[in-house]
Design an enzyme around this catalytic site. Sequence first.
Site, short mmCIF file in Angstrom:
data_model
loop_
_atom_site.label_atom_id
_atom_site.label_comp_id
_atom_site.label_asym_id
_atom_site.label_seq_id
_atom_site.Cartn_x
_atom_site.Cartn_y
_atom_site.Cartn_z
N TYR A 1 -27.47 17.19 3.39
CA TYR A 1 -26.76 16.67 4.41
C TYR A 1 -26.82 14.93 4.51
O TYR A 1 -28.05 14.56 4.11
CB TYR A 1 -26.90 17.31 5.87
CG TYR A 1 -28.12 17.19 6.61
CD1 TYR A 1 -28.13 15.87 7.47
CD2 TYR A 1 -29.27 17.81 6.22
CE1 TYR A 1 -29.34 15.70 8.07
CE2 TYR A 1 -30.59 17.46 7.24
CZ TYR A 1 -30.53 16.29 7.98
OH TYR A 1 -31.62 15.87 8.50
N CYS A 2 -26.13 14.47 5.29
CA CYS A 2 -26.50 12.92 5.45
C CYS A 2 -25.73 12.68 6.86
O CYS A 2 -25.84 13.44 7.99
CB CYS A 2 -25.92 12.30 4.57
SG CYS A 2 -24.11 12.43 4.06
#
Length: 271
Positions: free
Chosen positions: A227-228
């Site tokens: 994820y980011c």
Amino acid sequence: MSAVLPASHTVFPFISADALATALASGGVVVVYVAPDGGPLPAEPIPGSIGTALPAHYADPGDPARGRLPLPSPEAVRRWTAEADLDPDGDIVVYDAANGSAAARAWWVLTWAGLPRVRILDGGLGAWAARSGGAAPPPAQTAVPELAAIDTEAIAADLSAYRLFDARAAAAYAGDGKQPAHLPGAVSSPAGIWQDADGRLLPFAQREALARKLGLFDDDGRPLVAYCGSGVAAAYWIAAVQDLGVKAALYAGSWSAWSSDPARVAAAAPA
């Protein structure tokens, strides 16, 4: 479920600028420019480029619960690609004018929606401008990437069931030291560490050593999740480990979705 795929299922989703030039000369590929914010084609695009925009073509409208750039439906993607006359079984190369993350999100979305022959231009527009001019055959693709998405509810239901990797810059992962800044238990692994100073993917051996250091080859039965901030840098992260045989699901909602609920558990940044 193993996070490492057998060699027969690995794929290299990148193409060099020289290999792209060779493919374009033979008329065997379509190039698609990915603007991060809906802007026009760059002043000197790759000839024949089709212009697309990350928020318009590779995401649904932002929603607090789903994040800034939630995934569109596969049907919506197939609809606009058909309108753009993109052959669903043809060779497509996506690129951007920055660090490759927008192009990687396009690669992930198009592949996930059922277009199996999409590549990312390694180094983006900068690599195209600096290409050597030598002929290079496009690398053979050994398999179609096995891509999977995961949502906030699934992760929140059992955080300990997943190995989480945060592809944002280290400063974003750490935060200000006072407020929660990343998902509980997530390991910081910025997408940029998989690139050289020119924005090109690191050689295989260097990425393999990095993956080993991060424990990506360790199999404790838990799926990997990348994820980011909004599922863009994480798409590059996933692309960068494909040929290593590492399989990770994309949490497109990412921090923008996770942090939208004040009551949701989040990791506190170091003091």
